[in-house]
Design an enzyme around this catalytic site. Structure first.
Site, mmCIF file in Angstrom:
data_model
loop_
_atom_site.group_PDB
_atom_site.id
_atom_site.type_symbol
_atom_site.label_atom_id
_atom_site.label_comp_id
_atom_site.label_asym_id
_atom_site.label_seq_id
_atom_site.Cartn_x
_atom_site.Cartn_y
_atom_site.Cartn_z
ATOM 1 N N GLU A 1 1.046 12.248 -16.552
ATOM 2 C CA GLU A 1 0.873 10.832 -16.879
ATOM 3 C C GLU A 1 -0.616 10.493 -16.978
ATOM 4 O O GLU A 1 -1.478 11.315 -16.706
ATOM 5 C CB GLU A 1 1.561 9.956 -15.819
ATOM 6 C CG GLU A 1 3.076 9.969 -15.949
ATOM 7 C CD GLU A 1 3.576 9.404 -17.275
ATOM 8 O OE1 GLU A 1 3.328 8.222 -17.558
ATOM 9 O OE2 GLU A 1 4.213 10.145 -18.040
ATOM 10 N N ARG A 2 -0.915 9.253 -17.329
ATOM 11 C CA ARG A 2 -2.309 8.829 -17.522
ATOM 12 C C ARG A 2 -3.034 8.726 -16.187
ATOM 13 O O ARG A 2 -2.477 8.234 -15.213
ATOM 14 C CB ARG A 2 -2.350 7.464 -18.216
ATOM 15 C CG ARG A 2 -1.664 7.464 -19.561
ATOM 16 C CD ARG A 2 -1.361 6.050 -20.031
ATOM 17 N NE ARG A 2 -0.492 6.048 -21.205
ATOM 18 C CZ ARG A 2 0.828 6.168 -21.163
ATOM 19 N NH1 ARG A 2 1.446 6.301 -20.004
ATOM 20 N NH2 ARG A 2 1.537 6.161 -22.265
ATOM 21 N N LYS B 1 9.004 1.374 -17.658
ATOM 22 C CA LYS B 1 9.425 2.348 -16.625
ATOM 23 C C LYS B 1 8.422 2.377 -15.474
ATOM 24 O O LYS B 1 8.793 2.273 -14.311
ATOM 25 C CB LYS B 1 9.538 3.759 -17.226
ATOM 26 C CG LYS B 1 10.617 3.937 -18.248
ATOM 27 C CD LYS B 1 10.719 5.369 -18.729
ATOM 28 C CE LYS B 1 9.444 5.884 -19.350
ATOM 29 N NZ LYS B 1 9.056 5.162 -20.573
#
Length: 470
Positions: free
Chosen positions: A191-192, A165
């Protein structure tokens, strides 16, 4: 973390902390109870930011901390700012990276104090919305041919963990930002931090940062912060659409993390969970965010959103609720990813409301339908091939299989963002070239070519040069 939201004296009042339970804080006000969504500040230098989520009674409010609550205790003084959460807007925010409070986090000089707007805004009224349907080209064959995106629409990238994704989203940014006239806004929800840092560096190297804004609420931040970062990004995007009359490309990674943060907030607030543990207000919260992404007569916000699908289960309430808001749904398949067919888009599960003859034209529509038919026939024949072998099929069916396998390989594409891993130069393919290639494969022009000649190429003519070289 210091929060630089100005404290206004307008209607400001003071209270004291009654209880602290993780991120949930109860505050008593003896005068003027703050309205819901107001920001409260507590602790040393007002470092703890609390958003009012509920009024318990005539004297108490319950809020969620958007920062760490370390050092907070009963009896600590709390100040009502008199405002909801505000973020900076204006020309000066371009090429910068922000957190949920509008503080810059890119180690560049601090942003000069300018206009700030509330993150809680109503969607544009129906009368102001545009009803024009236009296709938005991405340069990625599988998307442009089978699931065309809508300018000013909402597209979702659905997939489980590790099917590509973020890679596909980053590739779209790379392809579009360079030829996209308007402003691009990237919103990272839960997210990271590695992904944010890589994206910032890549955009800087590509020289497209001057028309880009990034907003991040990383996965290590409290749920309140992750829950509000999408609203903060939309407020910035709405400024460019409504005030500067520009088109905005809004990229969200990952909308499921927004729902997940809402679930955490709901649980902390003591609400009764709904199906599979999700918050009972999930539909309302998601609609409140998604409905603000709209086309108006002055400009458009085109949104591409990555959607994590828990355990690859597309009947999960988070995936179902998100599907209903989108004009295009791009479904990524783990099976295709395991076969090395990247981008791992499942053509039979993906869909787009733009794929109609009235919008894309008769030739494109007929070709897309023929591709789906061929791939669907191949999917049905796979069981027979697995049990009896290819030789047991009729010559007609064998032709279908050959066409489908060549189409599958032609719809793969080397990406610019993965050059360092694959060693293949990235390719941008126009819609005309992509349609031309599919048409020629369906006409059996490449039936004598090895399947590998069509794998990871751009336009179809590269297959010929690949065969000539070998």
């Amino acid at each position: 973390m210091s929060v630089t939201v100005p404290i206004s004296d307008r209607g400001a009042s003071s209270g004291v902390v009654v209880s602290v339970r993780g991120s949930v804080i109860d505050v008593r006000f003896d005068h003027d109870l703050p309205p819901i969504h107001n920001m409260l500040h507590a602790g040393k230098d007002g470092q703890v930011a609390i958003e009012v989520m509920a009024q318990q009674d005539a004297r108490h409010v319950r809020g969620i901390a958007l920062t760490s609550t370390q050092g907070l205790a009963r009896g600590t003084a709390v100040h009502d700012t008199g405002n909801p959460l505000m973020v900076p807007v204006g020309k000066g925010i371009r090429s910068r990276m922000f957190d949920v409070f509008g503080n810059t986090i890119d180690r560049e000089p601090t942003l000069p104090e300018g206009e700030r707007r509330s993150v809680h805004r109503a969607p544009p009224p129906l009368a102001q919305r545009s009803t024009k349907s236009e296709v938005f080209e991405t340069g990625i064959k599988a998307i442009d041919v089978l699931v065309p995106l809508e300018r000013g629409g909402k597209a979702g990238l659905f997939g489980g963990a590790g099917v590509g994704k973020t890679v596909l989203l980053t590739e779209m940014i790379h392809n579009m930002v360079s030829h996209h006239e308007g402003v691009s806004l990237f919103c990272g929800i839960g997210e990271r931090c590695r992904e944010g840092e890589e994206l910032y560096r890549e955009m800087k190297e590509a020289g497209v940062l001057q028309n880009m804004v990034m907003v991040f609420g990383q996965m290590n931040e409290p749920p309140g912060s992750r829950f509000r970062v999408g609203h903060a990004a939309l407020t910035m995007a709405e400024y460019f659409r409504d005030d500067e009359h520009r088109d905005v490309l809004l990229l969200v990674d990952n909308i499921f993390r927004f729902i997940q943060a809402g679930m955490e907030v709901s649980g902390l607030m003591g609400q009764m969970p709904s199906r599979l543990g999700y918050q009972p207000t999930m539909g309302t919260e998601l609609s409140g965010l998604e409905e603000r992404i709209a086309n108006t007569s002055t400009g458009a916000i085109t949104s591409i959103q990555a959607v994590y699908v828990p355990a690859d289960d597309f009947t999960d309430p988070a995936a179902v609720h998100t599907f209903s808001h989108l004009s295009s749904s791009i479904v990524l398949s783990r099976k295709r990813a395991s076969e090395g067919l990247f981008p791992a888009i499942d053509p039979l599960q993906s869909s787009s409301k733009m794929a109609t003859p009235g919008i894309v034209g008769d030739r494109h529509y007929e070709l897309a339908q023929e591709i789906r038919r061929t791939l669907a026939q191949y999917a049905e024949l796979k069981d027979i091939i697995a049990m009896l072998g290819l030789e047991q099929l009729s010559p007609e069916d064998r032709n279908v299989v050959a066409r489908a396998r060549r189409l599958e390989r032609f719809l793969t594409q080397p990406f610019f963002t993965t050059e360092q891993f694959t060693g293949l130069t990235g390719k941008l393919v126009s819609l005309a070239d992509a349609l031309d290639g599919c048409e020629r494969i369906l006409d059996d022009e490449f039936k004598d070519y090895p399947e590998s000649a069509l794998y990871m190429i751009g336009a179809i003519d590269e297959a010929k040069s690949k065969v000539d070289k070998s």
